[in-house]
Design a protein around this motif. Structure first.
Motif, mmCIF file in Angstrom:
data_model
loop_
_atom_site.group_PDB
_atom_site.id
_atom_site.type_symbol
_atom_site.label_atom_id
_atom_site.label_comp_id
_atom_site.label_asym_id
_atom_site.label_seq_id
_atom_site.Cartn_x
_atom_site.Cartn_y
_atom_site.Cartn_z
ATOM 1 N N ASP A 138 55.755 -2.671 0.658
ATOM 2 C CA ASP A 138 54.618 -2.353 1.510
ATOM 3 C C ASP A 138 53.326 -2.944 0.948
ATOM 4 O O ASP A 138 53.070 -2.873 -0.255
ATOM 5 N N ASP A 139 52.538 -3.526 1.848
ATOM 6 C CA ASP A 139 51.181 -3.965 1.501
ATOM 7 C C ASP A 139 51.187 -4.910 0.303
ATOM 8 O O ASP A 139 50.364 -4.808 -0.604
ATOM 9 N N CYS A 140 52.126 -5.854 0.307
ATOM 10 C CA CYS A 140 52.211 -6.842 -0.777
ATOM 11 C C CYS A 140 51.740 -8.202 -0.300
ATOM 12 O O CYS A 140 51.756 -8.511 0.901
ATOM 13 N N ARG A 141 51.361 -9.027 -1.251
ATOM 14 C CA ARG A 141 50.924 -10.391 -0.973
ATOM 15 C C ARG A 141 51.842 -11.338 -1.753
ATOM 16 O O ARG A 141 51.894 -11.275 -2.998
ATOM 17 N N ILE A 142 52.540 -12.176 -1.014
ATOM 18 C CA ILE A 142 53.569 -13.049 -1.590
ATOM 19 C C ILE A 142 53.206 -14.484 -1.221
ATOM 20 O O ILE A 142 53.064 -14.805 -0.034
ATOM 21 N N THR A 160 63.148 -3.318 3.832
ATOM 22 C CA THR A 160 62.100 -3.135 4.829
ATOM 23 C C THR A 160 60.810 -3.722 4.255
ATOM 24 O O THR A 160 60.393 -3.368 3.155
ATOM 25 N N ILE A 161 60.194 -4.617 5.017
ATOM 26 C CA ILE A 161 58.967 -5.305 4.588
ATOM 27 C C ILE A 161 57.861 -4.881 5.553
ATOM 28 O O ILE A 161 57.941 -5.155 6.753
ATOM 29 N N SER A 162 56.824 -4.216 5.052
ATOM 30 C CA SER A 162 55.781 -3.680 5.928
ATOM 31 C C SER A 162 54.391 -4.085 5.438
ATOM 32 O O SER A 162 54.115 -4.045 4.236
ATOM 33 N N ASP A 163 53.552 -4.472 6.383
ATOM 34 C CA ASP A 163 52.126 -4.728 6.123
ATOM 35 C C ASP A 163 51.920 -5.720 4.985
ATOM 36 O O ASP A 163 50.985 -5.590 4.182
ATOM 37 N N CYS A 164 52.771 -6.713 4.903
ATOM 38 C CA CYS A 164 52.687 -7.730 3.852
ATOM 39 C C CYS A 164 52.097 -9.026 4.392
ATOM 40 O O CYS A 164 52.169 -9.316 5.591
ATOM 41 N N VAL A 165 51.542 -9.818 3.503
ATOM 42 C CA VAL A 165 51.063 -11.158 3.813
ATOM 43 C C VAL A 165 51.901 -12.140 3.002
ATOM 44 O O VAL A 165 51.953 -12.044 1.770
ATOM 45 N N ILE A 166 52.550 -13.064 3.681
ATOM 46 C CA ILE A 166 53.460 -14.017 3.048
ATOM 47 C C ILE A 166 53.031 -15.410 3.479
ATOM 48 O O ILE A 166 53.036 -15.722 4.675
#
Length: 464
Positions: A138-142, A160-166
């Motif tokens: 959650d809420d990660c930047r990759i 489950t990937i939520s609210d992330c920026v990739i």
């Protein structure tokens, strides 16, 4: 525990076997082994700086292991920054994982990490979930992976990937090779491959995100299982917005697909899918390109302002299109190279050229459609195109309602063809076909023009 930072230089791993412990403000440098190994218990690592030039950063394993990592930096590791294995369920939050030679975080063999507010950059892959592992991120930047995707799922992984920026990944943003994934409210952009790719009967649910600016497609679905895409904005990708190849159960609902450099959606190689309540506009070519026996279902969509066709069908492409509003495109619908398709209850209007083109063996069916206010003919059938038009209204077009030439051979049944600026039906060299039980009144140049070189055209019960 200390408020100052101390450094440990290790030749072996720092094993933590106690049930409860806290390590804080420590720099740990390791050689041939993971810098920290946590085989059990609830260890807390807080604000630690960890590196391992010949191995990985942190190894967490064991079904009863519920350790916590907070505000740590793991960097310059030869293997995974954090490896969660064998059912471990750690919580990882506020960490930075940088420049790893493998994955930033890897989860395997039933592991179930909870990861929040982390930065993962410069690793070979960002997150790797495999071996029936789970995990919530959650809420990660990759970003800026060096070889693989930002998120990679294989061998039964189910994250489950939520609210992330990739973004800016060397391969794809999210890649699912075997398993399933839930992606919620994520932005995926500027990746070298597709923003999101799903392969090999894998499942995916993708909701509420933005997928844009990727160097191939926005989303690739290749022989998938069950895939749902809902409430997403997909734009400005280099090849297309969504690319569907092969059989799979795909449903796309309430999405905007716009400003793609080429097509918005490509369906091919017997691909299918259901598209409902979507808006496809401003794309460099067609909104839908359906080929090589693709057979999507398109319902209640708005398809407009595309630089070529709203929908093009070829090579046996056979869509079912219902209740769609198709307007302000270069042309509304193009069916050619033995394309087919069933179009019903659609509004096709304001095309810059013909509303419908049928050619080179194309044979679509139109029922209860309205084709009007185009800058060319309503329907142009030529070069051995065919098609059946039933209960359809064709009106207020800038030339004729139908133009039929060079082997065109449509069947027109129970249609109203009125108020066009030229003829209701214009048949030129070698055009042919049939019309019955139709109204051809009130066209400016007349109801029907048949050139002396036209082929056989059958008429029955026509109002002129």
């Amino acid at each position: 525990r200390t408020t100052e930072t101390h450094t440990l230089s290790l030749t072996a791993a720092l094993p933590i076997s106690t049930n409860e412990a806290r390590i804080q403000n420590i720099s740990i440098r390791s050689g041939d082994h993971y810098a920290v190994e946590i085989p059990k218990g609830n260890l807390e690592l807080v604000r630690c700086d960890i590196t391992a030039t010949a191995s990985g950063g942190v190894l967490i394993h064991g079904a009863g292991t519920t350790s916590t990592m907070t505000d740590c930096t793991i960097h310059d590791t030869k293997l995974d920054g954090i490896f969660v294995n064998y059912g471990a369920r750690p919580t990882i939050r506020g960490c930075k994982i940088l420049r790893g030679k493998k994955a930033g975080i890897s989860a395997a063999n039933g592991a179930d990490p909870k990861v929040a507010n982390c930065d993962i950059t410069g690793c070979q892959a960002g997150i790797f979930v495999h071996g029936n592992a789970k995990g919530s991120f959650d809420d990660c930047r990759i970003s800026r992976t060096t070889m693989a995707g930002g998120v990679v799922v294989d061998s039964g992984g189910t994250p489950t990937i939520s609210d992330c920026v990739i973004h800016n990944c060397k391969a794809g943003g999210i890649e699912v090779h075997g398993g399933s994934i839930i992606v919620q409210r994520c932005d995926v952009y500027n990746c070298d491959h597709a923003g999101i790719s799903v392969f090999n009967r894998s499942d995916a649910t993708i909701t509420g995100g933005k997928v844009y600016g990727n160097r191939t497609a926005g989303i690739v679905l290749h022989k998938v299982g069950d895939v749902t895409i809902k409430d997403c904005k997909i734009s400005k990708n280099r090849t297309c917005g969504i690319d569907i190849l092969g059989i799979g159960n795909v449903r796309v609902t309430n999405c905007d697909i716009l400003d793609e450099q080429s097509e918005a959606v490509v369906v091919k190689e017997r691909g299918a899918g259901v598209f409902e309540n979507c808006r496809l506009y401003g794309n460099g070519k067609s909104a839908f390109s359906i080929l090589s026996q693709g057979k999507p279902v398109v319902r209640n969509c708005k398809i407009y302002a595309n630089d070529y066709a709203g929908i093009q069908c070829r090579e046996g492409g056979t869509p079912s299109v219902t209740d769609c509003d198709i307007y302000d495109n270069e042309t509304g619908i193009v069916v050619f190279e033995k394309g087919k398709g069933a179009f019903s209850d659609c509004e096709i209007s304001k095309s810059n050229r013909a509303g419908v083109y049928v050619m080179t063996g194309g044979d679509p069916t139109f029922k209860n459609c309205r084709i009007h206010h185009g800058k060319g003919p309503g329907v142009f059938v030529f070069d051995n195109g065919a098609g059946t038009f039933k209960d359809t209204k064709t009106y207020n077009n800038s030339t004729s309602g139908f133009v039929i030439i060079s082997g065109g051979n449509p069947i027109i049944l129970n249609c109203d063809i009125n108020n066009n600026r030229h003829y209701g039906i214009q048949i030129n060299a070698h055009g042919r076909g049939s019309i019955s039980n139709s109204d051809l009144t009130n066209n400016q140049k007349g109801s029907l023009y048949v050139d002396k070189d036209a082929g056989t055209f059958h008429r029955r019960n026509i109002r002129e």
